[in-house]
Design an enzyme around this catalytic site. Sequence first.
Site: not given
Length: 445
Positions: A400, A98, A324, A351, A173, A25, A355, A171
């Site tokens: 997930r 995200g 993840d 997330k 991202q 992904k 989670r 991170s």
Amino acid sequence: MLQAKPLRSSSTGALAGTIRVPGDKSISHRSLMLGAVAVGETVIHGLLEGEDVLNTAAAMRLLGAQAERGGDGVWRVRGVGLGGLGEPAQVLDMGNSGTAARLLMGLVASHPIICVFTGDASLNKRPMARVTGPLEQMGARFVGRSGGRLPLTVVGSDRTVPITYRLPVASAQVKSAILLCGLNTAGTTTVIEAEPTRDHTELMLRHFGATVTTERMEDGALAVSVTGQPELTGRTIVVPADPSSAAFPAVAALLRPGSELLLPGVGMNPRRTGLYDTLVEMGADIAFENRRDEAGEPVADLRVKHGPLKGIVVPADRAPSMIDEYPILAAAAACAEGTTVMLGLKELRVKESDRLAMVADGLTKCGVKVEVGADDSLTVYGTGKPPQGGATVATAMDHRIAMSFLVLGMATSEPVQVDDGAFIDTSFPGFVALMNGVGARIAGA
Ligand SMILES: O=C(O)C1=C[C@@H](OP(=O)(O)O)[C@@H](O)[C@H](O)C1
Ligand SMILES: C=C(OP(=O)(O)O)C(=O)O
């Protein structure tokens, strides 16, 4: 809004066969984004056709690039050239993702265009100030809801300035959003990370022709720098199978007596393989066969066989390389003998769902003893015997969480039901059919 899709997973016999896990992904998002700002055609083999990535493809089209799937299953992107993204005539809806939202905010921030970003109910709860803060320092402006959540509007600029930015949170991202803004900014933009996070943006930027350097600082942190405004040229990309998705069939095979599964071509980038290191430490029988490089990323064929697992302590500094994978690790730990302690899980709270809370609640409902520490640790008390199961677990729009509890249900005394499996399509389309094809018993509930 997707229709809720409750699913039930029942105890299975041995799982056997080969599963071709869909494309990575993270790499898929990046290939579409960089292809869209390169000159010429980018050809992508094995793109993940999950909802998250399809949303990125749609956004790149709204920004002026062509991005289409050919009849041969290969995706072709015709880029607009760096700096050439145009103002979209519609809102950019990033759905559940995200990665798509944060990376794309970075990419458009250095263009003189206005883009409105939104997402689904899960994404619109997630923190965005972590990217808008540094991007504002570079010269972009953001208008939106208080608290730094989507929907928000990016007012981009063609006069962004380079910055040196130390990540306050591990991170990829955030790192990537800054590097992607730096890409179309004159000068050198540097991101300093104390803990190494996935480096797919850096690897792919180099693959497209940009100069990206990585330097170790005196304190051990890594300084990642991109030189702005290079000429990017369309490339061929081969997307490896996603190690985060492969984790589900891998753990299923570990848990079911007599199982043996082959998972070909799984990405083995060392910044992504923390789960596999952890499972091997727990005693898992996983062979990493035929290790090779494909288009700049290491891959291997994983052969996973059933065997007993034992509880261990998973150190906090491993979290970025398996961020993840904690929900599925927790399912494995619930079936292991002994206690597994997972440290440093604060980021799990932001997330697609919280989670940490969702895993703890779901396991408790399935009869597993767990503790969430004030330090955001998770302790799972495995007994070496199958947990009870027999519960319906809430998934809170989180793919997930759904897949992890469906895998757990293969090993519990009574079936496990998840309230909604629809979001599985964001990252692992075909999950239920592939798992049932090797012996799982997952059905609509
Ligand atoms: O860069 C990426 O592709 C990703 C980075 C991680 O997020 P953070 O950067 O928020 O840790 C990860 O959880 C996500 O699934 C994908
Ligand atoms: C956290 C995830 O993705 P994203 O941040 O892109 O929504 C994930 O896929 O587990």
